[in-house]
Scaffold this motif. Structure first.
Motif, PDB file in Angstrom:
ATOM      1  N   SER A 122      11.196  40.186  88.515  1.00 36.38           N
ATOM      2  CA  SER A 122      10.596  39.586  87.327  1.00 36.38           C
ATOM      3  C   SER A 122      10.569  40.567  86.161  1.00 36.38           C
ATOM      4  CB  SER A 122       9.157  39.136  87.642  1.00 36.38           C
ATOM      5  OG  SER A 122       8.483  38.759  86.462  1.00 36.38           O
ATOM      6  N   LYS A 123      10.930  40.090  84.997  1.00 38.74           N
ATOM      7  CA  LYS A 123      10.839  40.918  83.788  1.00 38.74           C
ATOM      8  C   LYS A 123       9.383  41.210  83.425  1.00 38.74           C
ATOM      9  CE  LYS A 123      13.241  38.029  81.366  1.00 38.74           C
ATOM     10  NZ  LYS A 123      13.885  37.395  80.200  1.00 38.74           N
ATOM     11  N   HIS A 124       8.475  40.416  83.965  1.00 39.75           N
ATOM     12  CA  HIS A 124       7.055  40.630  83.689  1.00 39.75           C
ATOM     13  C   HIS A 124       6.487  41.796  84.502  1.00 39.75           C
ATOM     14  CE1 HIS A 124       6.692  36.909  81.342  1.00 39.75           C
ATOM     15  NE2 HIS A 124       7.502  36.386  82.231  1.00 39.75           N
ATOM     16  N   GLY A 125       7.228  42.250  85.495  1.00 32.52           N
ATOM     17  CA  GLY A 125       6.775  43.375  86.306  1.00 32.52           C
ATOM     18  C   GLY A 125       7.374  43.340  87.693  1.00 32.52           C
ATOM     19  N   ALA A 126       8.354  44.181  87.942  1.00 34.87           N
ATOM     20  CA  ALA A 126       9.017  44.213  89.250  1.00 34.87           C
ATOM     21  C   ALA A 126       8.034  44.619  90.346  1.00 34.87           C
ATOM     22  CB  ALA A 126      10.197  45.179  89.213  1.00 34.87           C
ATOM     23  N   LEU A 127       7.281  45.663  90.089  1.00 40.98           N
ATOM     24  CA  LEU A 127       6.365  46.190  91.096  1.00 40.98           C
ATOM     25  C   LEU A 127       5.276  45.188  91.430  1.00 40.98           C
ATOM     26  CD1 LEU A 127       5.388  48.602  92.821  1.00 40.98           C
ATOM     27  CD2 LEU A 127       4.097  49.369  90.814  1.00 40.98           C
ATOM     28  N   GLN A 128       4.649  44.619  90.409  1.00 44.88           N
ATOM     29  CA  GLN A 128       3.541  43.709  90.682  1.00 44.88           C
ATOM     30  C   GLN A 128       4.020  42.395  91.303  1.00 44.88           C
ATOM     31  OE1 GLN A 128       1.513  43.400  86.947  1.00 44.88           O
ATOM     32  NE2 GLN A 128       3.135  42.250  85.922  1.00 44.88           N
ATOM     33  N   GLU A 129       5.232  41.948  90.960  1.00 41.96           N
ATOM     34  CA  GLU A 129       5.775  40.758  91.615  1.00 41.96           C
ATOM     35  C   GLU A 129       5.988  41.014  93.098  1.00 41.96           C
ATOM     36  OE1 GLU A 129       9.435  37.675  90.912  1.00 41.96           O
ATOM     37  OE2 GLU A 129       9.955  39.792  91.157  1.00 41.96           O
ATOM     38  N   SER A 130       6.595  42.135  93.444  1.00 42.78           N
ATOM     39  CA  SER A 130       6.865  42.454  94.834  1.00 42.78           C
ATOM     40  C   SER A 130       5.573  42.563  95.636  1.00 42.78           C
ATOM     41  CB  SER A 130       7.650  43.766  94.921  1.00 42.78           C
ATOM     42  OG  SER A 130       7.992  44.065  96.251  1.00 42.78           O
ATOM     43  N   ARG A 131       4.604  43.258  95.087  1.00 47.24           N
ATOM     44  CA  ARG A 131       3.331  43.423  95.794  1.00 47.24           C
ATOM     45  C   ARG A 131       2.623  42.087  95.975  1.00 47.24           C
ATOM     46  NH1 ARG A 131       1.119  48.871  92.685  1.00 47.24           N
ATOM     47  NH2 ARG A 131       2.016  50.406  94.149  1.00 47.24           N
ATOM     48  N   HIS A 132       2.618  41.269  94.929  1.00 49.95           N
ATOM     49  CA  HIS A 132       1.872  40.010  94.989  1.00 49.95           C
ATOM     50  C   HIS A 132       2.543  38.991  95.901  1.00 49.95           C
ATOM     51  CE1 HIS A 132      -0.626  36.652  93.696  1.00 49.95           C
ATOM     52  NE2 HIS A 132       0.491  35.961  93.611  1.00 49.95           N
ATOM     53  N   VAL A 133       3.816  38.709  95.641  1.00 48.35           N
ATOM     54  CA  VAL A 133       4.504  37.628  96.347  1.00 48.35           C
ATOM     55  C   VAL A 133       4.716  37.959  97.815  1.00 48.35           C
ATOM     56  CG1 VAL A 133       6.645  36.290  96.491  1.00 48.35           C
ATOM     57  CG2 VAL A 133       5.632  36.804  94.249  1.00 48.35           C
ATOM     58  N   PHE A 134       5.229  39.145  98.085  1.00 48.75           N
ATOM     59  CA  PHE A 134       5.681  39.436  99.442  1.00 48.75           C
ATOM     60  C   PHE A 134       4.638  40.155 100.290  1.00 48.75           C
ATOM     61  CE2 PHE A 134       9.462  38.989  96.759  1.00 48.75           C
ATOM     62  CZ  PHE A 134       9.961  37.842  97.354  1.00 48.75           C
ATOM     63  N   LEU A 135       3.911  41.096  99.721  1.00 45.43           N
ATOM     64  CA  LEU A 135       2.882  41.769 100.510  1.00 45.43           C
ATOM     65  C   LEU A 135       1.581  40.967 100.535  1.00 45.43           C
ATOM     66  CD1 LEU A 135       4.981  44.134 100.021  1.00 45.43           C
ATOM     67  CD2 LEU A 135       3.037  45.657 100.390  1.00 45.43           C
TER      68      LEU A 135
END
Length: 222
Positions: free
Chosen positions: A24-37
Motif C-alpha cells: 500500500s502507498k499509504h504505508g507498506a509496514l503498517q499494511e503488512s502488520r495490520h492485514v497479515f499479522l
C-alpha cells in the motif's frame, strides 16, 4: 522497478509491467502488520493454544510479511514453519535494498540475508525455531504434503492479475489450509466473498489497513 516511499516512511516497489505497487502507498509496514499479522496470525493464535504455527503466503515479494512474522515468532517463542509462493522472485540485491532491516531485529535480518537465495531452492533452517521455503513457481503449480494454519493471500490486485483470484486458484491454494485455518487478504469484493463461502469458509469483514475501509478474513470450516 523502482522504490517508492510509502505513507509511513517504509519503502515499497513499483512494478511497471503490472502497474502496481507491492504494498500500500499509504504505508507498506503498517499494511503488512495490520492485514497479515494482526488480522491473520494474531487472530489465529488468540483462538488456539499452541506454540507452533505454519504460514503459507501467496506472493512472497519483498519478504516483508515473512520478516515481520519471523520477528514476531521470535518474540513469542513460537515454532514457525513458513512457505512463500513466488513465481518471479526478486533479485537478492533488490531484496537487500528494501531498508526493511530497520523494522526487525538484527539477527532476523542477518538470517534473511544469509538464507534468502538458498530458500528459493530448498527449505532452510532460518533460525533454531523457524523453517523457511520460498516456492519458486506459479500458484497453480504449487504442490506440497504440508497443511497450514494461516494463509496470507498477498497477490497483486485482481484488476492486474485476475487469474490469481479465480475460483480455481482460490480452491487450489485453500486446499492446503487446515480446518479452522485463517485466510486473510487486504482485498474484499463481492466475488471474493462468494468464492470463499462456496469453498466452505465463514467470511467476515475486518477493518482494513490505512487507505482501505475493510478487508477480508475467512475461517475454514470442517
Amino acid at each position: 522497478m523502482e522504490f517508492v516511499i510509502t505513507g509511513d516512511g517504509s519503502n515499497t516497489l513499483y512494478h511497471p509491467e503490472i502497474g502496481e505497487h507491492y504494498h500500500s502507498k499509504h504505508g507498506a509496514l503498517q499494511e503488512s502488520r495490520h492485514v497479515f499479522l494482526d488480522m491473520g496470525l494474531h487472530h489465529f493464535l488468540a483462538k488456539e493454544e499452541t506454540n507452533e504455527v505454519s504460514v503459507l503466503e501467496v506472493g512472497f515479494g519483498t519478504g516483508l510479511n515473512f520478516l515481520l512474522t519471523a520477528d514476531d515468532a521470535t518474540r513469542r517463542s513460537l515454532q514457525l514453519h513458513y512457505c512463500g509462493i513466488e513465481a518471479y522472485p526478486l533479485p537478492t540485491d533488490v531484496i537487500f535494498a528494501t531498508g526493511y532491516h530497520r523494522f526487525v531485529q538484527p539477527a532476523t535480518w542477518a538470517a534473511f540475508m544469509q538464507n534468502y537465495a538458498q530458500a528459493l531452492t530448498t527449505e532452510v533452517d532460518f533460525a533454531e525455531h523457524i523453517r523457511l521455503k520460498i516456492a519458486h513457481e506459479k500458484l497453480m503449480d504449487f504442490q506440497t504434503d504440508d497443511q497450514f494454519d494461516v494463509l496470507y493471500f498477498d497477490a497483486f490486485a485482481a484488476i492486474h492479475q485476475p487469474e490469481m483470484w479465480s475460483d480455481q486458484s482460490l480452491a487450489h491454494i485453500c486446499s492446503y489450509l487446515k480446518p479452522g485455518g485463517i485466510f486473510v487478504t487486504y482485498a474484499i469484493t463481492g466475488n471474493l466473498k462468494r468464492s470463499m463461502k462456496a469453498l466452505g469458509f465463514t467470511v467476515e469483514k475486518a477493518p482494513g489497513a490505512p487507505g482501505k475501509r475493510e478487508m477480508l478474513r475467512a475461517t475454514k470450516v470442517g
